[in-house]
Scaffold this motif. Structure first.
Motif, PDB file in Angstrom:
ATOM      1  N   MET A   1       1.083  -1.048   0.202  1.00 41.04           N
ATOM      2  CA  MET A   1       0.197   0.098  -0.153  1.00 41.04           C
ATOM      3  C   MET A   1       0.853   1.429  -0.456  1.00 41.04           C
ATOM      4  O   MET A   1       2.002   1.108   0.651  1.00 41.04           O
ATOM      5  CB  MET A   1      -0.822   0.079   1.122  1.00 41.04           C
ATOM      6  N   LEU A   2       0.740   2.238  -0.825  1.00 40.43           N
ATOM      7  CA  LEU A   2       1.169   3.589  -0.487  1.00 40.43           C
ATOM      8  C   LEU A   2       0.463   4.954   0.471  1.00 40.43           C
ATOM      9  O   LEU A   2      -0.831   4.990   0.322  1.00 40.43           O
ATOM     10  CB  LEU A   2       1.026   4.266  -2.340  1.00 40.43           C
ATOM     11  N   LEU A   3       1.276   5.320   1.104  1.00 43.63           N
ATOM     12  CA  LEU A   3       1.189   6.254   1.927  1.00 43.63           C
ATOM     13  C   LEU A   3       1.894   7.407   1.152  1.00 43.63           C
ATOM     14  O   LEU A   3       2.807   8.142   1.342  1.00 43.63           O
ATOM     15  CB  LEU A   3       1.343   5.830   3.480  1.00 43.63           C
ATOM     16  N   VAL A   4       0.898   8.582   1.131  1.00 45.21           N
ATOM     17  CA  VAL A   4       1.398   9.743   0.899  1.00 45.21           C
ATOM     18  C   VAL A   4       1.565  11.063   2.188  1.00 45.21           C
ATOM     19  O   VAL A   4       0.341  11.556   2.311  1.00 45.21           O
ATOM     20  CB  VAL A   4       0.483  10.299  -0.698  1.00 45.21           C
ATOM     21  N   PHE A   5       2.771  11.388   2.075  1.00 46.98           N
ATOM     22  CA  PHE A   5       2.976  12.426   3.317  1.00 46.98           C
ATOM     23  C   PHE A   5       2.971  13.756   3.169  1.00 46.98           C
ATOM     24  O   PHE A   5       3.224  14.128   2.111  1.00 46.98           O
ATOM     25  CB  PHE A   5       4.266  11.915   4.012  1.00 46.98           C
ATOM     26  N   ALA A   6       2.218  14.738   3.296  1.00 47.46           N
ATOM     27  CA  ALA A   6       1.430  16.176   3.031  1.00 47.46           C
ATOM     28  C   ALA A   6       2.625  17.011   3.239  1.00 47.46           C
ATOM     29  O   ALA A   6       2.412  17.733   4.039  1.00 47.46           O
ATOM     30  CB  ALA A   6      -0.069  16.541   3.795  1.00 47.46           C
ATOM     31  N   SER A   7       3.978  16.171   2.898  1.00 49.90           N
ATOM     32  CA  SER A   7       5.282  17.535   3.652  1.00 49.90           C
ATOM     33  C   SER A   7       5.748  16.866   2.609  1.00 49.90           C
ATOM     34  O   SER A   7       6.166  16.113   2.538  1.00 49.90           O
ATOM     35  CB  SER A   7       5.300  16.329   4.622  1.00 49.90           C
ATOM     36  N   ARG A   8       6.819  18.436   2.738  1.00 50.04           N
ATOM     37  CA  ARG A   8       8.136  18.413   2.110  1.00 50.04           C
ATOM     38  C   ARG A   8       9.355  18.407   2.711  1.00 50.04           C
ATOM     39  O   ARG A   8      10.547  18.598   2.149  1.00 50.04           O
ATOM     40  CB  ARG A   8       8.483  19.507   0.915  1.00 50.04           C
ATOM     41  N   ASN A   9       9.574  18.342   4.155  1.00 52.51           N
ATOM     42  CA  ASN A   9      10.293  18.228   4.857  1.00 52.51           C
ATOM     43  C   ASN A   9      11.162  17.270   4.972  1.00 52.51           C
ATOM     44  O   ASN A   9      10.304  15.928   4.999  1.00 52.51           O
ATOM     45  CB  ASN A   9       9.663  18.351   6.473  1.00 52.51           C
ATOM     46  N   PRO A  10      12.880  16.836   4.985  1.00 51.37           N
ATOM     47  CA  PRO A  10      13.254  15.185   3.844  1.00 51.37           C
ATOM     48  C   PRO A  10      13.274  15.418   5.469  1.00 51.37           C
ATOM     49  O   PRO A  10      13.313  13.867   5.117  1.00 51.37           O
ATOM     50  CB  PRO A  10      14.232  16.053   3.721  1.00 51.37           C
ATOM     51  N   ASP A  11      13.848  15.493   6.101  1.00 51.43           N
ATOM     52  CA  ASP A  11      13.457  14.816   8.116  1.00 51.43           C
ATOM     53  C   ASP A  11      12.264  14.496   8.657  1.00 51.43           C
ATOM     54  O   ASP A  11      12.670  13.595   9.221  1.00 51.43           O
ATOM     55  CB  ASP A  11      14.116  16.105   9.129  1.00 51.43           C
ATOM     56  N   LYS A  12      11.442  15.080   8.172  1.00 53.06           N
ATOM     57  CA  LYS A  12      10.252  14.238   9.094  1.00 53.06           C
ATOM     58  C   LYS A  12       9.621  13.206   8.333  1.00 53.06           C
ATOM     59  O   LYS A  12       9.399  12.252   8.176  1.00 53.06           O
ATOM     60  CB  LYS A  12       8.738  14.894   8.602  1.00 53.06           C
ATOM     61  N   ILE A  13       9.950  13.502   6.796  1.00 49.38           N
ATOM     62  CA  ILE A  13      10.343  11.905   5.793  1.00 49.38           C
ATOM     63  C   ILE A  13      10.605  11.132   6.362  1.00 49.38           C
ATOM     64  O   ILE A  13      10.246   9.777   6.519  1.00 49.38           O
ATOM     65  CB  ILE A  13       9.895  12.559   4.516  1.00 49.38           C
ATOM     66  N   ALA A  14      11.897  11.226   6.715  1.00 46.07           N
ATOM     67  CA  ALA A  14      12.840  10.302   6.738  1.00 46.07           C
ATOM     68  C   ALA A  14      12.117   9.680   8.472  1.00 46.07           C
ATOM     69  O   ALA A  14      12.352   8.838   8.544  1.00 46.07           O
ATOM     70  CB  ALA A  14      14.196  10.497   7.474  1.00 46.07           C
ATOM     71  N   GLU A  15      11.877  10.477   9.402  1.00 43.99           N
ATOM     72  CA  GLU A  15      10.791   9.617  10.479  1.00 43.99           C
ATOM     73  C   GLU A  15       9.544   9.084  10.940  1.00 43.99           C
ATOM     74  O   GLU A  15      10.272   8.069  11.456  1.00 43.99           O
ATOM     75  CB  GLU A  15      10.939  11.109  11.143  1.00 43.99           C
ATOM     76  N   LEU A  16       9.159   9.272   9.321  1.00 44.15           N
ATOM     77  CA  LEU A  16       7.855   8.695   9.465  1.00 44.15           C
ATOM     78  C   LEU A  16       8.964   7.168   8.427  1.00 44.15           C
ATOM     79  O   LEU A  16       7.918   5.906   9.560  1.00 44.15           O
ATOM     80  CB  LEU A  16       7.254   8.868   8.989  1.00 44.15           C
ATOM     81  N   LYS A  17       9.475   7.346   8.280  1.00 44.33           N
ATOM     82  CA  LYS A  17       9.368   6.093   6.802  1.00 44.33           C
ATOM     83  C   LYS A  17      10.333   4.809   7.924  1.00 44.33           C
ATOM     84  O   LYS A  17      10.133   3.851   8.204  1.00 44.33           O
ATOM     85  CB  LYS A  17      10.748   6.302   6.156  1.00 44.33           C
ATOM     86  N   HIS A  18      11.193   5.814   9.374  1.00 44.11           N
ATOM     87  CA  HIS A  18      11.405   5.199   9.711  1.00 44.11           C
ATOM     88  C   HIS A  18      10.088   4.445  11.410  1.00 44.11           C
ATOM     89  O   HIS A  18      10.537   3.185  11.296  1.00 44.11           O
ATOM     90  CB  HIS A  18      12.920   5.733  11.290  1.00 44.11           C
ATOM     91  N   ALA A  19       9.489   5.138  11.213  1.00 41.44           N
ATOM     92  CA  ALA A  19       8.525   4.282  12.252  1.00 41.44           C
ATOM     93  C   ALA A  19       7.665   3.632  11.353  1.00 41.44           C
ATOM     94  O   ALA A  19       6.222   3.280  12.674  1.00 41.44           O
ATOM     95  CB  ALA A  19       7.773   5.663  12.659  1.00 41.44           C
ATOM     96  N   LEU A  20       7.669   3.195  10.461  1.00 43.16           N
ATOM     97  CA  LEU A  20       6.950   2.441   9.924  1.00 43.16           C
ATOM     98  C   LEU A  20       7.573   1.398   8.799  1.00 43.16           C
ATOM     99  O   LEU A  20       6.305   0.763   8.092  1.00 43.16           O
ATOM    100  CB  LEU A  20       5.279   4.096   9.032  1.00 43.16           C
ATOM    101  N   ALA A  21       8.715   1.556   9.307  1.00 46.66           N
ATOM    102  CA  ALA A  21       9.945   0.445   8.693  1.00 46.66           C
ATOM    103  C   ALA A  21       9.074  -0.782   8.654  1.00 46.66           C
ATOM    104  O   ALA A  21       9.369  -1.296   7.442  1.00 46.66           O
ATOM    105  CB  ALA A  21      11.024   0.700   9.204  1.00 46.66           C
ATOM    106  N   ASP A  22       8.691  -1.172   9.362  1.00 41.86           N
ATOM    107  CA  ASP A  22       8.427  -2.982   9.540  1.00 41.86           C
ATOM    108  C   ASP A  22       6.519  -2.852   8.867  1.00 41.86           C
ATOM    109  O   ASP A  22       6.336  -4.214   9.063  1.00 41.86           O
ATOM    110  CB  ASP A  22       8.308  -3.208  11.201  1.00 41.86           C
TER     111      ASP A  22
END
Ligand code: IMP
Length: 199
Positions: free
Chosen positions: A1-22
């Motif tokens: 499934m694809l999840l689109v994060f309504a942010s263009r901030n690379p730090d926040k995107i990295a945080e979210l990827k880490h939180a949902l990694a598994d």
């Protein structure tokens, strides 16, 4: 499934990827979708702004969308700057001027009355119209002077008693474990897990 994060901030995107990694879902940024419009944060609350952003991304992409909004709520200021934390000292979103304004407003306020909290609200909008909110709170106090060189925004004056240091004195990993955003993302992960795993 694809999840689109309504942010263009690379730090926040990295945080979210880490939180949902598994989880079996792929995280993309709204920056990867040119059809996503810039959304003005016109809401009166963190919840309204997070929903405005997530709805716009879901509508424009047809995909599951996630958006966050954060505010610093200071007790002696009746919860201000709250939803206006980014624009506290003016519309140009200047971290330095915002922090100076906060310290000036709290001049003379004793330590016992300098309680505050960061609050993050995450909105999830599903293509079938369903909407969910996840909240994360981190309590702390506002120091009279800055401590630490890390982080951003109000971090150097936001002291977290549980950790015995300010956010600016923490590593990213340490901050992520106890921060408002880290906690909201963990809650969003709990909401998402059964949905993406069953998809
Ligand atoms: P946003 O909703 O994440 O853009 O956050 C709004 C404003 O709150 C930012 O412009 C910062 O001033 C402040 N802010 C948000 N998160 C943090 C944080 O983790 N530390 C310090 N300031 C923050």
């Amino acid at each position: 499934m694809l999840l689109v994060f309504a942010s263009r901030n690379p730090d926040k995107i990295a945080e979210l990827k880490h939180a949902l990694a598994d989880l079996p879902c792929r995280v993309s940024s709204a920056a990867d979708f040119p059809q996503v419009p810039e959304v003005e944060e016109t809401g009166q609350t963190l919840e309204e702004n997070a929903l405005l952003k997530a709805r716009a991304v879901c509508r424009a992409t047809g995909e599951l969308a996630l958006a966050d909004d954060t505010g610093l709520e200071v007790d002696v200021l009746d919860g201000a700057p709250g939803v206006a934390s980014g624009r506290f000292a003016g519309p140009e979103q200047d971290y330095e001027r915002n922090l100076v304004k906060l310290l000036e407003l709290l001049t003379g306020v004793p330590e016992s009355k300098r309680g505050a909290r960061f609050r993050t609200v995450i909105a999830l909008c599903f293509p079938d119209g369903r909407e969910e909110l996840a909240e994360g709170v981190c309590p702390g106090t506002i120091l009279t002077e800055r401590r630490g060189r890390g982080g951003f925004g109000y971090d150097p004056v936001f002291f977290v008693p549980q950790a015995g240091k300010t956010f600016a004195e923490m590593s990213l990993a340490e901050k992520g474990c106890i921060s408002h955003r880290g906690r909201a993302m963990a809650r969003a992960r709990e909401i998402l897990a059964p949905i993406v795993e069953g998809a």
